[in-house]
Design a protein around this motif. Structure first.
Motif, PDB file in Angstrom:
ATOM      1  N   MET A   1      61.205  61.565  19.439  1.00 33.91           N
ATOM      2  CA  MET A   1      60.329  61.508  18.277  1.00 33.91           C
ATOM      3  C   MET A   1      58.911  61.906  18.698  1.00 33.91           C
ATOM      4  N   THR A   2      58.261  62.755  17.900  1.00 33.49           N
ATOM      5  CA  THR A   2      56.903  63.167  18.271  1.00 33.49           C
ATOM      6  C   THR A   2      55.928  62.001  18.112  1.00 33.49           C
ATOM      7  N   TYR A   3      55.097  61.855  19.125  1.00 31.75           N
ATOM      8  CA  TYR A   3      54.116  60.770  19.131  1.00 31.75           C
ATOM      9  C   TYR A   3      53.048  61.027  18.059  1.00 31.75           C
ATOM     10  N   VAL A   4      52.794  60.027  17.229  1.00 27.49           N
ATOM     11  CA  VAL A   4      51.713  60.109  16.237  1.00 27.49           C
ATOM     12  C   VAL A   4      50.936  58.799  16.288  1.00 27.49           C
ATOM     13  N   THR A   5      49.618  58.913  16.461  1.00 26.24           N
ATOM     14  CA  THR A   5      48.795  57.710  16.370  1.00 26.24           C
ATOM     15  C   THR A   5      47.637  57.979  15.422  1.00 26.24           C
ATOM     16  N   ARG A   6      46.814  56.981  15.232  1.00 26.66           N
ATOM     17  CA  ARG A   6      45.707  57.147  14.278  1.00 26.66           C
ATOM     18  C   ARG A   6      44.547  56.236  14.667  1.00 26.66           C
ATOM     19  N   PHE A   7      43.383  56.606  14.124  1.00 28.22           N
ATOM     20  CA  PHE A   7      42.210  55.736  14.194  1.00 28.22           C
ATOM     21  C   PHE A   7      41.857  55.460  12.741  1.00 28.22           C
ATOM     22  N   ALA A   8      41.632  54.182  12.414  1.00 32.18           N
ATOM     23  CA  ALA A   8      41.532  53.820  10.998  1.00 32.18           C
ATOM     24  C   ALA A   8      40.300  52.961  10.721  1.00 32.18           C
ATOM     25  N   PRO A   9      39.120  53.548  10.801  1.00 35.75           N
ATOM     26  CA  PRO A   9      37.909  52.739  10.579  1.00 35.75           C
ATOM     27  C   PRO A   9      37.649  52.457   9.098  1.00 35.75           C
ATOM     28  N   SER A  10      36.906  51.407   8.853  1.00 37.25           N
ATOM     29  CA  SER A  10      36.446  51.102   7.496  1.00 37.25           C
ATOM     30  C   SER A  10      35.001  51.582   7.381  1.00 37.25           C
ATOM     31  N   PRO A  11      34.675  52.328   6.318  1.00 37.66           N
ATOM     32  CA  PRO A  11      33.301  52.851   6.199  1.00 37.66           C
ATOM     33  C   PRO A  11      32.348  51.806   5.628  1.00 37.66           C
ATOM     34  N   THR A  12      32.278  50.678   6.325  1.00 34.09           N
ATOM     35  CA  THR A  12      31.436  49.577   5.849  1.00 34.09           C
ATOM     36  C   THR A  12      30.238  49.352   6.773  1.00 34.09           C
ATOM     37  N   GLY A  13      30.069  50.259   7.736  1.00 34.39           N
ATOM     38  CA  GLY A  13      28.936  50.157   8.650  1.00 34.39           C
ATOM     39  C   GLY A  13      29.068  51.292   9.648  1.00 34.39           C
ATOM     40  N   PRO A  14      28.056  51.478  10.487  1.00 32.44           N
ATOM     41  CA  PRO A  14      28.139  52.566  11.467  1.00 32.44           C
ATOM     42  C   PRO A  14      29.143  52.249  12.572  1.00 32.44           C
ATOM     43  N   LEU A  15      29.720  53.279  13.158  1.00 39.79           N
ATOM     44  CA  LEU A  15      30.629  53.081  14.297  1.00 39.79           C
ATOM     45  C   LEU A  15      29.818  52.658  15.516  1.00 39.79           C
ATOM     46  N   HIS A  16      30.373  51.735  16.299  1.00 35.75           N
ATOM     47  CA  HIS A  16      29.692  51.329  17.526  1.00 35.75           C
ATOM     48  C   HIS A  16      30.550  51.701  18.737  1.00 35.75           C
ATOM     49  N   ILE A  17      30.115  51.248  19.904  1.00 33.59           N
ATOM     50  CA  ILE A  17      30.789  51.645  21.144  1.00 33.59           C
ATOM     51  C   ILE A  17      32.260  51.203  21.162  1.00 33.59           C
ATOM     52  N   GLY A  18      32.537  50.053  20.594  1.00 35.02           N
ATOM     53  CA  GLY A  18      33.931  49.573  20.525  1.00 35.02           C
ATOM     54  C   GLY A  18      34.809  50.530  19.734  1.00 35.02           C
ATOM     55  N   HIS A  19      34.267  51.093  18.664  1.00 30.56           N
ATOM     56  CA  HIS A  19      35.030  52.084  17.897  1.00 30.56           C
ATOM     57  C   HIS A  19      35.252  53.340  18.723  1.00 30.56           C
ATOM     58  N   ALA A  20      34.202  53.744  19.468  1.00 29.96           N
ATOM     59  CA  ALA A  20      34.342  54.950  20.302  1.00 29.96           C
ATOM     60  C   ALA A  20      35.485  54.740  21.296  1.00 29.96           C
ATOM     61  N   TYR A  21      35.536  53.554  21.877  1.00 30.24           N
ATOM     62  CA  TYR A  21      36.584  53.245  22.855  1.00 30.24           C
ATOM     63  C   TYR A  21      37.969  53.378  22.209  1.00 30.24           C
TER      64      TYR A  21
END
Ligand code: GLU
Length: 289
Positions: A1-21
């Motif tokens: 099966m082909t690998y599929v992942t995602r990043f799923a932020p909520s647009p309720t504030g700016p992205l921080h370093i934890g999101h970058a990670y």
């Protein structure tokens, strides 16, 4: 099966370093597996979501060197799919309406015989005040909860999920008692939203063909809820990778609500993407991961 992942932020504030990670870890895992990395905007909280934050998410992630296929799934476009999943769980007899406020929940738990309230992924475990109510008397001011005891009893066998991360690696079978004691009757549809984080994530991961969810270790117990919902809704059971959380110099976890410094602020200070990647604690060259 082909690998599929995602990043799923909520647009309720700016992205921080934890999101970058988190985003970079997911992106690099997809690259290493020859699979795809998707972006999904989790904007069910219409009161707190802002177009400006969504634009900034795209900009920051591109600046970090990430790309993803278009169109980007936006949860606010997906309400009928969440409603259909909720209706299935209601038809299975696993839900009840609830109009308890936070104050009601605290008051119910302050009775001396209740002991110390346990915190679950959504805060204090719901004491079950409304559990006897029928869906037939659900009104517009009610949230809809999952009856966890019934939900676990509904399945012939509880599912297990595979974890590939550095902290919890292995196969994790769901345990009925852990779900009732440590999670409880979670909200599937908030009265002001018609859905919840748990329900929409499960429906969307299945719709997008995600095979592995990459996210922070703080969501590990939320994963039990998601795997249970996958089994109840007849969806594929996904694989998970929970990474450690980025901490500040004092060892405190970085979170939006603590005014953690945003990626945008570091960009404005003139840092390069590689410097931000290093600050997140990741190697600059993905091959070294
Ligand atoms: N929208 C959630 C967050 O920003 C996504 C978590 C997940 O990966 O499921 O925390």
């Amino acid at each position: 099966m082909t690998y599929v992942t995602r990043f799923a932020p909520s647009p309720t504030g700016p992205l921080h370093i934890g999101h970058a990670y988190s985003a970079l870890t997911a992106f690099r895992r997809a690259r290493a597996e020859g699979g795809s990395f998707l972006l999904r905007i989790e904007d069910i909280d219409r009161a707190r979501s802002r177009d400006e934050y969504e634009r900034q998410i795209f900009e920051d992630l591109h600046w970090l060197g990430l790309d993803w296929p278009q169109p980007v799934m936006r949860q606010s476009d997906r309400m009928p799919a969440y409603r259909a999943a909720l209706d299935r769980l209601i038809d299975m007899g696993l839900c009840y309406p609830c109009n308890c406020t936070r104050g009601d929940i605290r008051a119910a738990l302050s009775a001396p015989q209740e002991g110390t309230p346990i915190e679950g992924p959504d805060g204090i475990i719901y004491p079950g005040t409304c559990r006897g109510r029928s869906m037939a008397d659900a009104g517009p001011t009610d949230a809809i909860r999952l009856d966890m005891t019934r939900a676990t009893a509904h399945l012939d066998a509880l599912p297990a999920f595979r974890e590939t991360g550095p902290l919890f690696g292995g196969v994790h079978p769901l345990v009925a008692n852990d779900l009732t004691v440590q999670i409880g009757d979670v909200i599937l549809a908030r009265k002001d939203m018609g859905t919840s984080y748990h329900l929409s994530v499960v429906v969307d991961d299945a719709e997008q063909g995600v095979t592995e969810v990459v996210r922070g270790a703080d969501l590990f117990s939320a994963t039990w809820i998601h795997v249970l919902l996958q089994a109840l809704l007849g969806l594929p059971i996904l694989q998970y990778y929970h990474h450690g959380l980025v901490r500040d110099d004092t060892g405190k976890r970085l979170a939006k609500r603590d005014d953690a410094r945003s990626i945008r602020a570091y960009r404005d200070d003139g840092l390069s993407p590689d410097q931000v990647i290093e600050m997140a604690g990741l190697p600059v060259t993905p091959s070294a991961t």
